[in-house]
Enzyme design. Structure first.
Site, PDB file in Angstrom:
ATOM      1  N   VAL A 102       0.874  -1.176   0.000  1.00  0.00           N
ATOM      2  CA  VAL A 102       0.000   0.000   0.000  1.00  0.00           C
ATOM      3  C   VAL A 102       0.907   1.221   0.000  1.00  0.00           C
ATOM      4  O   VAL A 102       1.933   1.244   0.699  1.00  0.00           O
ATOM      5  CB  VAL A 102      -0.914   0.029   1.242  1.00  0.00           C
ATOM      6  CG1 VAL A 102      -1.783   1.284   1.243  1.00  0.00           C
ATOM      7  CG2 VAL A 102      -1.778  -1.227   1.310  1.00  0.00           C
ATOM      8  N   CYS A 103       0.559   2.209  -0.796  1.00  0.00           N
ATOM      9  CA  CYS A 103       1.270   3.490  -0.783  1.00  0.00           C
ATOM     10  C   CYS A 103       2.754   3.278  -1.106  1.00  0.00           C
ATOM     11  O   CYS A 103       3.097   2.517  -2.011  1.00  0.00           O
ATOM     12  CB  CYS A 103       1.044   4.158   0.577  1.00  0.00           C
ATOM     13  SG  CYS A 103       1.393   5.929   0.642  1.00  0.00           S
ATOM     14  N   THR A 104       3.664   3.908  -0.362  1.00  0.00           N
ATOM     15  CA  THR A 104       5.093   3.808  -0.654  1.00  0.00           C
ATOM     16  C   THR A 104       5.698   2.484  -0.199  1.00  0.00           C
ATOM     17  O   THR A 104       6.901   2.268  -0.364  1.00  0.00           O
ATOM     18  CB  THR A 104       5.872   4.969  -0.011  1.00  0.00           C
ATOM     19  OG1 THR A 104       5.578   5.016   1.398  1.00  0.00           O
ATOM     20  CG2 THR A 104       5.502   6.297  -0.645  1.00  0.00           C
ATOM     21  N   THR A 122       1.671   3.293  -6.452  1.00  0.00           N
ATOM     22  CA  THR A 122       2.220   3.838  -5.213  1.00  0.00           C
ATOM     23  C   THR A 122       1.552   5.189  -4.967  1.00  0.00           C
ATOM     24  O   THR A 122       0.679   5.609  -5.727  1.00  0.00           O
ATOM     25  CB  THR A 122       3.753   3.968  -5.304  1.00  0.00           C
ATOM     26  OG1 THR A 122       4.298   4.221  -4.007  1.00  0.00           O
ATOM     27  CG2 THR A 122       4.178   5.082  -6.249  1.00  0.00           C
ATOM     28  N   GLY A 152      -2.549   2.347  -4.343  1.00  0.00           N
ATOM     29  CA  GLY A 152      -2.082   3.729  -4.350  1.00  0.00           C
ATOM     30  C   GLY A 152      -1.934   4.255  -2.932  1.00  0.00           C
ATOM     31  O   GLY A 152      -1.735   3.500  -1.983  1.00  0.00           O
TER      32      GLY A 152
END
Length: 226
Positions: A102-104, A122, A152
């Site tokens: 998830v995310c970075t 990301t 994202g």
């Protein structure tokens, strides 16, 4: 009787708690799954806010996971250069059915060599880093490429988890979990993406995170030798 699904999410200093707790809330709704919060030691870990998180198992004691997930946050900068973390991810990825983020958190997968040749999503502020790991950038909220599933930024973790439950179990179960959580987004503004936010809001945020963004990119370049 089949064993419960083993789902493990990495916990680490300065993790963005919603990256972690959104998916955890979804996965914890499954009756046939065991959710592990994994870190080097079983001791409280401070998130990037006031919430403190407690891992449930260590790298050494974690069982083979069916789902391996790395959430994001500013703490991922350190993880990209942490040999113990990268070794754990590589080892687990060999036997996992799904390698996810998830995310970075996707940058940490990239640093472990787990995204080369894959499409990945990301946080919007980190997309420029993905090609340095040999990954193709996806702007989807949830990106699926073979057994890699990447979400994202931050709130996309809930969408990611529901999407994964639909694959792990079935769409009916995923929809029932969504209903249980009353996940029915109706945001007061349409500023959740640089594509839809007002230009002055985008400019404000880009200026606010510029230094952190530059530091992260330096870490990525160091890790990849670019």
């Amino acid at each position: 009787m089949a064993r419960p699904l083993q789902i493990g999410l990495l916990v680490f200093p300065d993790v963005t708690q919603l990256d972690l707790t959104g998916p955890v809330q979804v996965f914890a709704s499954l009756s046939d799954a065991t959710v592990h919060l994994v870190w080097k030691r079983v001791e409280p870990v401070k998130s990037d806010g006031p919430i403190v998180l407690t891992p449930t198992t260590t790298f050494a004691e974690c069982p083979q996971l069916d789902v391996l997930c790395v959430p994001g946050g500013y703490g991922t900068d350190a993880l990209m250069e942490d040999g113990a973390v990268l070794d754990f991810l590589r080892k687990q990825a060999r036997g996992a059915s799904y390698v996810t983020s998830v995310c970075t958190g996707s940058l940490v997968l990239g640093a472990a060599g787990l995204l080369e040749g894959y499409r990945a999503a990301t946080h919007w502020s980190a997309r420029e880093a993905l090609p340095l790991f040999g990954a193709s950038v996806s702007t989807e909220r949830v990106c699926i490429d073979r057994n890699r599933m990447t979400g994202g930024g931050v709130t996309a973790g809930i969408d990611f988890a529901l999407t994964l439950v639909a694959q792990l179990v079935d769409p009916h179960t995923a929809q029932a979990v969504q209903l249980r959580l009353e996940y029915n987004p109706a945001p007061p503004f349409h500023s959740g993406s640089p594509d839809t936010a007002p230009p002055d809001v985008v400019a404000f945020m880009e200026e606010k995170i510029a230094n952190a963004r530059a530091r992260r990119l330096e870490v990525v370049k160091r890790v990849t030798g670019r």
